[in-house]
Design a protein around this motif. Structure first.
Motif, PDB file in Angstrom:
ATOM      1  N   UNK A   9       0.830  -1.215   0.000  1.00 44.36           N
ATOM      2  CA  UNK A   9       0.000   0.000   0.000  1.00 44.36           C
ATOM      3  C   UNK A   9       0.858   1.257   0.000  1.00 44.36           C
ATOM      4  N   UNK A  10       1.928   1.293   0.798  1.00 45.77           N
ATOM      5  CA  UNK A  10       2.810   2.450   0.840  1.00 45.77           C
ATOM      6  C   UNK A  10       3.510   2.646  -0.507  1.00 45.77           C
ATOM      7  N   UNK A  11       3.942   1.558  -1.116  1.00 50.06           N
ATOM      8  CA  UNK A  11       4.577   1.645  -2.436  1.00 50.06           C
ATOM      9  C   UNK A  11       3.630   2.222  -3.480  1.00 50.06           C
ATOM     10  N   UNK A  12       2.368   1.816  -3.425  1.00 50.89           N
ATOM     11  CA  UNK A  12       1.370   2.373  -4.337  1.00 50.89           C
ATOM     12  C   UNK A  12       1.124   3.848  -4.085  1.00 50.89           C
ATOM     13  N   UNK A  13       1.123   4.242  -2.815  1.00 47.30           N
ATOM     14  CA  UNK A  13       0.924   5.646  -2.447  1.00 47.30           C
ATOM     15  C   UNK A  13       2.069   6.505  -2.980  1.00 47.30           C
ATOM     16  N   UNK A  14       3.304   6.044  -2.795  1.00 45.90           N
ATOM     17  CA  UNK A  14       4.465   6.782  -3.283  1.00 45.90           C
ATOM     18  C   UNK A  14       4.424   6.869  -4.809  1.00 45.90           C
ATOM     19  N   UNK A  15       4.083   5.772  -5.457  1.00 50.31           N
ATOM     20  CA  UNK A  15       4.019   5.755  -6.918  1.00 50.31           C
ATOM     21  C   UNK A  15       2.963   6.723  -7.448  1.00 50.31           C
ATOM     22  N   UNK A  16       1.837   6.832  -6.755  1.00 46.13           N
ATOM     23  CA  UNK A  16       0.783   7.733  -7.222  1.00 46.13           C
ATOM     24  C   UNK A  16       1.097   9.195  -6.940  1.00 46.13           C
ATOM     25  N   UNK A  17       2.096   9.486  -6.123  1.00 47.48           N
ATOM     26  CA  UNK A  17       2.505  10.859  -5.826  1.00 47.48           C
ATOM     27  C   UNK A  17       3.916  11.160  -6.349  1.00 47.48           C
ATOM     28  N   UNK A  18       4.347  10.431  -7.382  1.00 45.34           N
ATOM     29  CA  UNK A  18       5.625  10.655  -8.043  1.00 45.34           C
ATOM     30  C   UNK A  18       5.351  11.124  -9.464  1.00 45.34           C
ATOM     31  N   UNK A  19       5.946  12.261  -9.834  1.00 40.78           N
ATOM     32  CA  UNK A  19       5.665  12.865 -11.129  1.00 40.78           C
ATOM     33  C   UNK A  19       6.958  13.294 -11.808  1.00 40.78           C
ATOM     34  N   UNK A  20       6.957  13.231 -13.148  1.00 37.21           N
ATOM     35  CA  UNK A  20       8.015  13.823 -13.957  1.00 37.21           C
ATOM     36  C   UNK A  20       7.448  15.121 -14.510  1.00 37.21           C
TER      37      UNK A  20
END
Length: 109
Positions: free
Chosen positions: A24-35
């Motif tokens: 769940x934390x990995x998904x949260x970080x991935x959804x708040x990572x942007x280029x």
């Protein structure tokens, strides 16, 4: 017999809980990572922003309301640096095109 079963169930449930929280934390970080494309503003979710650059550069964050500057003096190609920014404030990025940032919210300026 009943106590052994309870211990076995707890021994199985705790590792499963850690795995689920990690996913769940990995998904949260991935959804708040942007280029960034260059014209966005960012907001730190946790107070710390991780910046990764595909080229050698310096990164300057400018507080939208006050105009205060915060900088990462130098990032080498392919490496990452972190900077502490105040949660809830919006920042524009000077020369932000191509930078990957995580745990942030993004809005188009």
């Amino acid at each position: 017999m009943n106590k052994k079963r309870i211990k076995r169930m707890i021994g199985t449930a705790i590792p499963l809980l850690f795995i689920i929280v990690g996913i769940c934390y990995g998904g949260y970080v991935k959804s708040h990572t942007f280029t960034l494309a260059g014209d966005e503003q960012i907001q730190a979710v946790t107070g710390t922003v991780k910046v990764t650059s595909p080229y050698d550069t310096e990164v300057i964050f400018i507080d939208v309301k006050t105009g205060d500057n915060y900088a990462i003096p130098y990032i080498t190609s392919g490496s990452s640096e972190t900077i502490r920014l105040e949660k809830g404030k919006w920042y524009s990025i000077e020369k932000g095109e191509g930078l990957t940032m995580s745990i942030i919210n993004v809005r188009v300026a």
